[in-house]
Motif scaffolding. Structure first.
Motif, PDB file in Angstrom:
ATOM      1  N   LYS A  11       0.695  -1.355  -0.063  1.00 36.79           N
ATOM      2  CA  LYS A  11       0.171  -0.121   0.078  1.00 36.79           C
ATOM      3  C   LYS A  11       0.731   1.232   0.119  1.00 36.79           C
ATOM      4  CE  LYS A  11      -3.736  -2.153   2.259  1.00 36.79           C
ATOM      5  NZ  LYS A  11      -4.654  -2.128   3.730  1.00 36.79           N
ATOM      6  N   SER A 174       1.901  -0.427  -9.662  1.00 36.20           N
ATOM      7  CA  SER A 174       1.877  -1.534 -10.761  1.00 36.20           C
ATOM      8  C   SER A 174       2.090  -0.553 -12.087  1.00 36.20           C
ATOM      9  CB  SER A 174       0.473  -2.078 -11.153  1.00 36.20           C
ATOM     10  OG  SER A 174      -0.359  -0.899 -11.675  1.00 36.20           O
ATOM     11  N   ARG A 196      -1.445   1.451  -6.061  1.00 38.30           N
ATOM     12  CA  ARG A 196      -2.307   0.395  -5.209  1.00 38.30           C
ATOM     13  C   ARG A 196      -2.386   1.126  -3.963  1.00 38.30           C
ATOM     14  NH1 ARG A 196       1.489  -4.072  -7.418  1.00 38.30           N
ATOM     15  NH2 ARG A 196       0.331  -4.634  -9.350  1.00 38.30           N
ATOM     16  N   GLU A 269      -4.212   6.325  -8.570  1.00 34.68           N
ATOM     17  CA  GLU A 269      -4.952   5.174  -8.459  1.00 34.68           C
ATOM     18  C   GLU A 269      -5.597   4.730  -9.809  1.00 34.68           C
ATOM     19  OE1 GLU A 269      -5.069   8.010  -6.273  1.00 34.68           O
ATOM     20  OE2 GLU A 269      -6.038   7.231  -4.483  1.00 34.68           O
TER      21      GLU A 269
END
Length: 323
Positions: A11, A174, A196, A269
């Motif tokens: 996270k 990612s 993420r 995000e």
């Protein structure tokens, strides 16, 4: 923080979290050292320093630029202390300086400027290149796992690819390769970068800018060669990692990094397209320019980074005569 090879958090909020120990003093809670890297991931140090600086600025001002130098490699086993200096308080702009200290030594220096937005002013930007949508592009962990299945691959390289794949899969960012083009001798690499967060709602603009700083590190120079499928500088020099001979990449490390922000309405995000080009590499150094676009095509930020890029070749030996 005992583990010298502490794993990257899945996270982004955990990776950026700081403890405030005084008015202008902050301490890291987690640090991440990528596989094969010399020290803590540079993107994490930049973003944590921005978090510290932003906590010392009136919220009416938004971060618009930063310039920083990496002075020493940081250990993930010892917390980093961030000291914020309030250099200037203006009506339109305000300035902060951040020193990152570990073991009594300054390992990193950041200068950043904050600006009251002026949305009524004229606007212009370079258009976003045409690339496949984010969801149609392959994740880097999938790419590394596929490469690891090659039968002619040495066992140590296969293990390294699998290690990279696991690191990317469990990390807070990612990465998907969107394209690689060469035109008039200029090579441009493009990747989708997506944070993420592990939460349903989006973060506000100040925190989005911290996340952007975190993800802006991997695709630029080379601190990230080991965790990225492509590195702009080593690519143009045709240097190979995990190989021998004069075309082997033996050292890569970030020297300095700059970011200019031109949008407050973006979301890491949702994904950002990172367009990267290396205009010059020589004398063991390379400079790389980058542009980050939202999926809507807005140019959100412009980046520039210089780093050490060394091949497996040595200069002439100096003859030292005996007196």
């Amino acid at each position: 923080m005992d583990d010298p090879n502490q794993a990257e958090s899945s996270k982004i909020s955990t990776s950026l979290e700081l403890e405030q120990i005084e008015v202008n003093l902050f301490r890291s809670k987690t640090l991440f050292k990528p596989t094969k890297a010399r020290g803590v991931f540079g993107g994490q140090v930049i973003s944590q320093a921005i978090v510290a600086a932003t906590n010392c600025v009136d919220p009416v001002f938004g971060l618009h630029s930063l310039h920083c130098y990496f002075l020493l490699s940081a250990s993930p086993a010892i917390p980093i202390i961030y000291f914020v200096e309030r250099l200037r308080e203006g009506r339109s702009y305000t300035t902060r300086s951040v020193k990152a200290v570990q073991n009594g030594k300054v390992i990193f220096q950041l200068m950043c400027s904050y600006h009251k937005p002026e949305p009524w002013q004229p606007t212009y930007q370079w258009p976003m290149p045409e690339v496949p949508p984010l969801e149609e592009c392959e994740l880097e962990e999938v790419l590394f796992r596929r490469r690891a299945t090659r039968e002619d691959l040495p066992a140590n390289v296969r293990d390294l690819f699998l290690s990279y794949a696991l690191e990317k899969e469990n990390g807070p960012i990612s990465v998907r390769r969107a394209g690689l083009t060469t035109e008039n001798g200029t090579q441009t690499s493009m990747h989708w970068m997506q944070a993420r967060t592990g939460q349903a709602s989006h973060y506000g603009a100040p925190y989005q800018k911290c996340i952007l700083a975190y993800l802006s590190g991997p695709q630029l120079i080379l601190s990230c060669c080991a965790i990225s499928s492509i590195s702009a500088a080593s690519d143009v020099l045709k240097l190979k990692r995990n190989s021998d001979g004069p075309d082997a990449l033996t050292m890569s490390s970030t020297l300095d990094h700059s970011i200019w922000y031109y949008d407050d309405n973006f979301c890491c995000e949702d994904g950002l397209l990172y367009v990267v080009v290396c205009p010059r590499a020589t004398s063991g150094r390379a400079v790389v320019h980058g542009r980050l676009y939202s999926q809507a095509g807005n140019l959100v930020a412009v980046t520039c980074q210089e780093g050490v890029v060394r091949a497996n070749v040595r200069g002439p030996t100096e003859n030292k005569a005996k007196l």
